[in-house]
Write a protein that holds these residues in place. Structure first.
Motif, short mmCIF file in Angstrom:
data_model
loop_
_atom_site.label_atom_id
_atom_site.label_comp_id
_atom_site.label_asym_id
_atom_site.label_seq_id
_atom_site.Cartn_x
_atom_site.Cartn_y
_atom_site.Cartn_z
N UNK A 3 0.84 -1.19 0.00
CA UNK A 3 0.00 0.00 0.00
C UNK A 3 0.88 1.25 0.00
N UNK A 4 0.62 2.12 -0.96
CA UNK A 4 1.35 3.38 -1.06
C UNK A 4 0.37 4.50 -0.76
N UNK A 5 0.68 5.34 0.22
CA UNK A 5 -0.22 6.44 0.54
C UNK A 5 -0.38 7.37 -0.66
N UNK A 6 -1.60 7.90 -0.82
CA UNK A 6 -1.86 8.77 -1.97
C UNK A 6 -1.04 10.05 -1.91
N UNK A 7 -0.58 10.45 -0.70
CA UNK A 7 0.24 11.65 -0.59
C UNK A 7 1.58 11.47 -1.31
N UNK A 8 2.07 10.27 -1.35
CA UNK A 8 3.35 10.02 -2.02
C UNK A 8 3.19 10.02 -3.54
#
Length: 49
Positions: free
Chosen positions: A39-44
């Motif tokens: 899971x990659x945070x959308x902020x990144x």
């Protein structure tokens, strides 16, 4: 047996044991395939500008 030959013989034996262990691992161990989810945070991904 001179010390140099003894040293080289011991190095060859150690290398043979390591090689044999690697060969045994390749032959007898079967890896299990599985799905990996990261899971990659959308902020990144969507950086604010």
């Amino acid at each position: 047996m001179p010390s140099l030959f003894r040293f080289l013989f011991i190095c060859a034996v150690i290398a043979g044991v390591i090689y044999g262990t690697m060969l045994a691992l390749v032959t007898f161990v079967n890896p299990v395939e599985r799905d990996v989810t990261i899971r990659i945070p959308s902020e990144r991904i969507n950086k604010p500008q």
